[in-house]
Structure formats: C-alpha cells, structure tokens
Design an enzyme around this catalytic site. Structure first.
Site, PDB file in Angstrom:
ATOM      1  N   SER A 273     -21.886  19.915 -34.658  1.00 27.51           N
ATOM      2  CA  SER A 273     -22.193  18.524 -34.986  1.00 27.51           C
ATOM      3  C   SER A 273     -21.813  18.230 -36.433  1.00 27.51           C
ATOM      4  O   SER A 273     -22.032  19.058 -37.321  1.00 27.51           O
ATOM      5  CB  SER A 273     -23.686  18.247 -34.797  1.00 27.51           C
ATOM      6  OG  SER A 273     -23.974  18.026 -33.447  1.00 27.51           O
TER       7      SER A 273
ATOM      8  N   ASP B 183     -20.600  11.442 -27.691  1.00 23.15           N
ATOM      9  CA  ASP B 183     -21.758  12.189 -28.198  1.00 23.15           C
ATOM     10  C   ASP B 183     -22.930  11.243 -28.452  1.00 23.15           C
ATOM     11  O   ASP B 183     -22.810  10.286 -29.228  1.00 23.15           O
ATOM     12  CB  ASP B 183     -21.356  12.904 -29.501  1.00 23.15           C
ATOM     13  CG  ASP B 183     -22.356  13.966 -29.914  1.00 23.15           C
ATOM     14  OD1 ASP B 183     -23.350  14.166 -29.192  1.00 23.15           O
ATOM     15  OD2 ASP B 183     -22.129  14.602 -30.956  1.00 23.15           O
ATOM     16  N   ASP B 184     -24.054  11.518 -27.801  1.00 23.92           N
ATOM     17  CA  ASP B 184     -25.273  10.703 -27.980  1.00 23.92           C
ATOM     18  C   ASP B 184     -25.035   9.229 -27.630  1.00 23.92           C
ATOM     19  O   ASP B 184     -25.654   8.333 -28.217  1.00 23.92           O
ATOM     20  CB  ASP B 184     -25.804  10.806 -29.423  1.00 23.92           C
ATOM     21  CG  ASP B 184     -26.385  12.178 -29.747  1.00 23.92           C
ATOM     22  OD1 ASP B 184     -26.133  13.126 -28.979  1.00 23.92           O
ATOM     23  OD2 ASP B 184     -27.080  12.302 -30.763  1.00 23.92           O
TER      24      ASP B 184
ATOM     25  N   CYS C  95     -26.995  18.386 -27.150  1.00 22.25           N
ATOM     26  CA  CYS C  95     -25.536  18.555 -27.288  1.00 22.25           C
ATOM     27  C   CYS C  95     -25.005  19.879 -26.733  1.00 22.25           C
ATOM     28  O   CYS C  95     -24.142  19.880 -25.850  1.00 22.25           O
ATOM     29  CB  CYS C  95     -25.142  18.441 -28.753  1.00 22.25           C
ATOM     30  SG  CYS C  95     -25.596  16.871 -29.515  1.00 22.25           S
TER      31      CYS C  95
ATOM     32  N   HIS D 224     -22.424  10.082 -32.410  1.00 22.93           N
ATOM     33  CA  HIS D 224     -23.552  10.813 -33.007  1.00 22.93           C
ATOM     34  C   HIS D 224     -23.803  10.287 -34.425  1.00 22.93           C
ATOM     35  O   HIS D 224     -22.880   9.902 -35.130  1.00 22.93           O
ATOM     36  CB  HIS D 224     -23.195  12.301 -33.048  1.00 22.93           C
ATOM     37  CG  HIS D 224     -24.332  13.231 -33.279  1.00 22.93           C
ATOM     38  ND1 HIS D 224     -25.003  13.300 -34.485  1.00 22.93           N
ATOM     39  CD2 HIS D 224     -24.924  14.149 -32.477  1.00 22.93           C
ATOM     40  CE1 HIS D 224     -25.946  14.219 -34.405  1.00 22.93           C
ATOM     41  NE2 HIS D 224     -25.927  14.745 -33.189  1.00 22.93           N
TER      42      HIS D 224
ATOM     43  N   ASP E 203     -22.567  13.316 -23.598  1.00 23.82           N
ATOM     44  CA  ASP E 203     -23.332  14.562 -23.454  1.00 23.82           C
ATOM     45  C   ASP E 203     -24.833  14.377 -23.286  1.00 23.82           C
ATOM     46  O   ASP E 203     -25.507  15.221 -22.720  1.00 23.82           O
ATOM     47  CB  ASP E 203     -23.054  15.512 -24.636  1.00 23.82           C
ATOM     48  CG  ASP E 203     -23.613  14.986 -25.961  1.00 23.82           C
ATOM     49  OD1 ASP E 203     -23.838  13.760 -26.092  1.00 23.82           O
ATOM     50  OD2 ASP E 203     -23.828  15.806 -26.873  1.00 23.82           O
ATOM     51  N   ASN E 204     -25.368  13.278 -23.836  1.00 24.46           N
ATOM     52  CA  ASN E 204     -26.811  13.024 -23.691  1.00 24.46           C
ATOM     53  C   ASN E 204     -27.101  11.592 -24.118  1.00 24.46           C
ATOM     54  O   ASN E 204     -26.244  10.911 -24.686  1.00 24.46           O
ATOM     55  CB  ASN E 204     -27.658  14.022 -24.507  1.00 24.46           C
ATOM     56  CG  ASN E 204     -27.285  14.089 -25.971  1.00 24.46           C
ATOM     57  OD1 ASN E 204     -26.656  15.050 -26.409  1.00 24.46           O
ATOM     58  ND2 ASN E 204     -27.658  13.084 -26.738  1.00 24.46           N
TER      59      ASN E 204
ATOM     60  N   LYS F 131     -32.570  10.594 -26.002  1.00 26.63           N
ATOM     61  CA  LYS F 131     -32.193  11.984 -26.303  1.00 26.63           C
ATOM     62  C   LYS F 131     -33.389  12.929 -26.339  1.00 26.63           C
ATOM     63  O   LYS F 131     -34.475  12.557 -26.807  1.00 26.63           O
ATOM     64  CB  LYS F 131     -31.479  12.004 -27.661  1.00 26.63           C
ATOM     65  CG  LYS F 131     -30.938  13.356 -28.082  1.00 26.63           C
ATOM     66  CD  LYS F 131     -30.090  13.263 -29.334  1.00 26.63           C
ATOM     67  CE  LYS F 131     -29.530  14.633 -29.711  1.00 26.63           C
ATOM     68  NZ  LYS F 131     -28.614  14.567 -30.869  1.00 26.63           N
TER      69      LYS F 131
ATOM     70  N   LYS G 191     -15.531  17.922 -31.191  1.00 21.43           N
ATOM     71  CA  LYS G 191     -16.768  18.681 -31.412  1.00 21.43           C
ATOM     72  C   LYS G 191     -16.949  19.752 -30.335  1.00 21.43           C
ATOM     73  O   LYS G 191     -17.135  19.426 -29.167  1.00 21.43           O
ATOM     74  CB  LYS G 191     -17.948  17.706 -31.386  1.00 21.43           C
ATOM     75  CG  LYS G 191     -19.311  18.361 -31.366  1.00 21.43           C
ATOM     76  CD  LYS G 191     -20.411  17.327 -31.442  1.00 21.43           C
ATOM     77  CE  LYS G 191     -21.759  17.929 -31.111  1.00 21.43           C
ATOM     78  NZ  LYS G 191     -22.857  16.977 -31.274  1.00 21.43           N
TER      79      LYS G 191
ATOM     80  N   HIS H 263     -19.258  22.840 -30.469  1.00 15.31           N
ATOM     81  CA  HIS H 263     -20.710  23.038 -30.411  1.00 15.31           C
ATOM     82  C   HIS H 263     -21.161  24.028 -29.348  1.00 15.31           C
ATOM     83  O   HIS H 263     -22.255  23.892 -28.782  1.00 15.31           O
ATOM     84  CB  HIS H 263     -21.457  21.699 -30.252  1.00 15.31           C
ATOM     85  CG  HIS H 263     -22.768  21.730 -30.987  1.00 15.31           C
ATOM     86  ND1 HIS H 263     -23.652  20.686 -31.011  1.00 15.31           N
ATOM     87  CD2 HIS H 263     -23.344  22.718 -31.731  1.00 15.31           C
ATOM     88  CE1 HIS H 263     -24.719  21.025 -31.727  1.00 15.31           C
ATOM     89  NE2 HIS H 263     -24.539  22.242 -32.173  1.00 15.31           N
TER      90      HIS H 263
ATOM     91  N   ARG I  70     -22.910  20.518 -23.016  1.00 14.45           N
ATOM     92  CA  ARG I  70     -21.489  20.895 -23.032  1.00 14.45           C
ATOM     93  C   ARG I  70     -21.250  22.188 -22.250  1.00 14.45           C
ATOM     94  O   ARG I  70     -20.233  22.345 -21.567  1.00 14.45           O
ATOM     95  CB  ARG I  70     -21.020  21.076 -24.481  1.00 14.45           C
ATOM     96  CG  ARG I  70     -20.784  19.769 -25.185  1.00 14.45           C
ATOM     97  CD  ARG I  70     -21.058  19.859 -26.687  1.00 14.45           C
ATOM     98  NE  ARG I  70     -21.513  18.555 -27.126  1.00 14.45           N
ATOM     99  CZ  ARG I  70     -20.692  17.581 -27.526  1.00 14.45           C
ATOM    100  NH1 ARG I  70     -19.406  17.813 -27.643  1.00 14.45           N
ATOM    101  NH2 ARG I  70     -21.164  16.403 -27.840  1.00 14.45           N
TER     102      ARG I  70
HETATM  103 MG    MG Z   1     -25.105  14.801 -28.184  1.00 15.84          MG
END
Ligand code: MG
Length: 500
Positions: free
Chosen positions: A152, A31-32, A71, A231, A283-284, A304, A125, A127, A75
C-alpha cells in the site's frame, strides 16, 4: 446423411475452436473502491467514462463478492481462486518488512497460464509480500514483468508526496516509521520514494507497451493491473488533479479511469480486443473512516474491514465485445471464480489443490445461472475454532458473528463500529428485499424460515469442515531489515533510503 452432416459440422467446429488463439486476459482491480463509487453504479459526481463504457458494452454484476474486506487477503483469493485462510494471508495485511508472503507453492493465475505460453505482467500494488531478497514478488509468482509499489502506498511516509500542484498543502496520514515507498521494476528498486504524481503515467505506459509487444509477437497475454487508486491518501497527476467535482477521491478515481481508457485503446489499436476478456472489480469496500475521502458503499451496510455487505460486495464488470452480451446480472459471483473461468477459457490445467471458485461461463456468455450457491465470509482475523462470521446462501445471508471496525467508523450506523458479538440464532437477512441489511428476519414471525436456517447451518458445517488453514504468513512478523532500501548499506535508516 443428416448424421454425417452433423458429425462434419461438429468436427469442423471443434477444429475451429481448438485452432483459435487463446484469449487474452486483463484484470483491472481498484483499491478500497466501494459498491457505489463508479458512475455506472450510481455515484452522481464520479467521472468514470471509460468504466461506464465497459459497463454499457459488457456485463455489470450486482451481486459480486470479494472474500474479505482487506487488501492482502482479498488479492490472495483473487489470484489463487482460494480463500485466504488456505494460503495463510491472515490476520490483517502484509507490511513492508513482513517476513512472510503468498507462499510459493500457491499457483496464481499467471503461473497457471505460463505453460500455455502466455506472457504475464503485473503493474501497480502487489501487497502479497516481498520477504528476503524479494522472495514473494510477482516475478516469483508467474509474472514475467512487474512495475509497481509492492504494497500500500500509505505504508511509508507518503503524505508529502501526494499533492498536486506541489505547492498546495498535502492531506493525509501515512506510516512515518517505515522506509519511503519504492517503485520497483521486477525485483529492482528504480525510484525511492516513488514519484506519485508521475506514477500513473508510468503504469499506463508500461501496461500499454506490454499489450503492444505481446500483440506484435502474437503471444497470448495476461495483464494484471491492481491500482493504488482509490486507497487513502488519494493522489493524482496533472492529467486528473483538480478536474472532478468529487475532490481528491474523484480525481484519483478519474486517474484510474484514464488508465483504463489507455489500456482499452491499446487493445483496440492492436486488434486483440475481440479476443480479450477484460474484468474490473475492487479488493474491498470503502474506508469510511476517511469520510468524504473514503469512498461509498451506497445503500450497502458499513465498509472496509467488516463482513457486512459494504465491506465485501463490490462493483464488477466483464467486457468482451462479440462474446459477452451487454446487460446486468444479479447472479452470485466472486473473485474466487475468476481463476476457474480463465482455466476453462484458455484450456489451462487447474492447480491440483482445493479450489473455492466455480467457472462463470454460463453467466458471462449466456446471462445464465451461477454455479455458485453460497459465499462464506471469515473475518480479517479468522480462526478455525471460532468459525465463519457470515454466510450467504442464494438470497439469504446469515451472521454468526458481527463486528464493526475503526476502518468503517464515522457513519451514523452504530453497527459499523460495534464490538464483536456472537449471534445464536444467527442474524438473518433477505438480501433481495433488504440489500441494506436493515431488517433482521424473525423466526417467531416467519417460522417457515427455519428450513432456510437449517440449510444454511448444513452448508456452514460442510464449508468449515473443508477449510484447511494454511500457516499464517502475517503471524511470522516483520523485520525492519527486510524493508526495501535502494541503498542497503546506508545509514541512518530509513531516511537514507532515497534514490533518484
Ligand atoms: Mg484495499
């Protein structure tokens, strides 16, 4: 005679292929996490021995994309093989009280594999929404098992829970207005607030038990592990906290890496490793707003919530000992391509909807060419009227709009926070010679590029015409009564929503 032998060999091979056990699938999704955050992607102080081992023994991508720098929509695209615009996961992300979620008529990878007898588990996660009575949870999207925080971990008053040892001052800001974040098992809350310092161990145990059980039953399986790491605000339990030179971000990344190691050990111990595709990505891009706690896109521009390379180009590794030869690929590929790849490998029937992915079999198994020529990028707030923000065609990327984001602020590049701008003619970059997008190409100096631009505009028109926007799930808004509470009748909310 030769023909008879050839026919015999072909029939024999067919029988062997058809009688082989369907392959297992493990998706590890950070994540991130930025393009340059993992050791094998060049970060000098990250400690990621298990991810590095996957890269050494597998195929490392240099040109792998998510669809968007956020996010929830990213996904949705991964699990459905479709742009988030089709499934309605826009604008922005889902919240604890969101009324909408990933529509139930969308087919996830887990749902696609179900008719083939696969066991499926999601851990971490989600989301992609809860909705009334947990309508949109993983267990209603093809996963038999789920353990995790369904959004998150900063979407609740979490900051005082993230520090280790517990007597050190916690760092970070979370959403103080919502309920504390719950840990859910399937559709039930088992802990609220979730104990972050023991969360990763719970995830690791859940994931490895799922592998052991599936292997014992000789059942093919799909494990989806979307991690909360890395994240913001980062956290880590006793096994990783304070152990890396990179500080809290590095500790969180190491904790993710430890779980990857546990999962790989379970695959080896059960003897299924040679029939399992393991795929890692994120994811990003990094949330640069968080400075040194926000990750790194390395030489890529911004992060992001932007459509610049730093927001959407991600680390990615495919690992399958004996099937995928170790190496590096520069071919264009995307999270959108995972569902069609899995369908081809397993023999699953593709969902009867407009898909945006292509299979990656040639890339994975022969280091061959990508079937993907183009990648389109909508903003986090997409609009059919405005159209695409950017489009990559082979090595060129054109920007029709650019916009920075507060999520990508704090760096020296003013473009990362600049307001929305329209570009006519589009900004054009050669990502092979200029992956940092420093030098826009000039049609005056390079009139030969007009042909490239013409092709890009043609592809843009075709892709935009094929895009049917689904009803926005996020525009349906939020209802505080839908926020998950382990003690639904209690008062006053949200502070009373606490359970051991
Ligand atoms: Mg993310």
């Amino acid at each position: 005679m030769v023909n008879a032998v050839t026919v015999f060999v072909r029939v024999f091979l067919c029988l062997c292929v058809s009688s082989a056990a369907p392959p297992n699938l493990v998706i590890l999704f950070a994540d991130d996490l930025g393009f340059a955050d993992v050791g094998c992607y060049g970060h000098p102080t990250s400690v990621t021995p298990n991810l590095d081992k996957l890269a050494t023994g597998g195929l490392r991508f240099t040109d792998f994309y998510v669809t968007v720098g956020g996010c929830s929509p990213s996904r949705a695209a991964l699990l459905t093989g479709r742009y988030e615009t089709r499934s309605g996961i826009y604008p922005g992300v889902l919240y604890p009280g969101s009324i909408g979620g990933l529509p139930l008529n969308e087919t996830t990878i887990a749902a696609m594999l179900k008719p083939l007898g696969y066991a499926s588990a999601a851990v971490g996660k989600w989301h992609l929404g809860l909705g009334a009575n947990g309508t949109y949870l993983p267990t209603n999207h093809g996963f038999e098992h789920y353990l995790g925080i369904p959004y998150s971990h900063d979407q609740g008053p979490c900051a005082n829970l993230t520090c280790f040892p517990p007597d050190v001052k916690c760092f970070g800001h979370c959403d103080l207005e919502a309920v504390t974040v719950p840990l859910m098992h399937n559709d039930k809350i088992v802990q609220q607030p979730a104990n972050f310092l023991e969360l990763e161990k719970a995830y690791s145990d859940f994931a490895t038990n799922f592998i052991l059980t599936s292997a014992q039953k000789q059942q093919p399986f799909f494990l989806y592990y979307p991690s909360h790491h890395t994240h913001y605000p980062q956290f880590a339990g006793a096994r990783a906290a304070g152990t890396t030179p990179r500080g809290p971000f590095g500790d969180a990344l190491l904790e993710l890496d430890n779980t990857v190691g546990d999962i790989m050990a379970a695959l080896e111990k059960t003897g299924v490793i040679n029939n399992t595709l393991v795929f890692f990505s994120s994811d990003n891009g990094p949330e640069l707003l968080r400075r040194s706690r926000g990750g790194s896109a390395g030489l890529l521009k911004c992060g992001k919530a932007t459509t610049y390379e730093g927001g959407v180009r991600e680390p990615a590794i495919a690992y399958w000992p004996g099937r995928i030869q170790p190496g590096v690929t520069h071919e264009l590929a995307s999270t959108l391509d995972i569902l069609p790849t899995v369908a081809k490998l397993s023999g699953a029937t593709l969902p009867p909807v407009a898909l945006d992915g292509v299979d990656m079999l040639d890339i994975l198994f022969s280091h061959g060419k990508s079937k993907r020529q183009a990648m389109m990028f909508w903003s986090l707030n997409p609009s059919k009227t405005r159209g695409l923000f950017a489009l990559r065609l082979v090595k060129y990327k054109a920007y029709f709009y650019t916009s920075g984001s507060v999520k990508s602020s704090t760096g020296p590049d003013p473009d990362c926070v600049a307001p929305l701008m329209f570009h006519d003619p589009p900004l054009l970059f050669d990502l092979e010679s200029d992956p940092s997008e420093h030098y826009a190409l000039s049609l005056k100096e390079r009139p030969d590029l007009q042909n490239v631009l013409d092709q890009i505009m043609k592809v843009k028109a075709s892709l935009e015409a094929s895009m049917e926007f689904g009803e926005s799930q996020i525009a349906k808004g939020s209802d505080p009564n839908l926020e998950p509470c382990c003690n639904p009748e209690c008062s006053p909310k949200p502070s009373c929503c606490r359970c051991p």
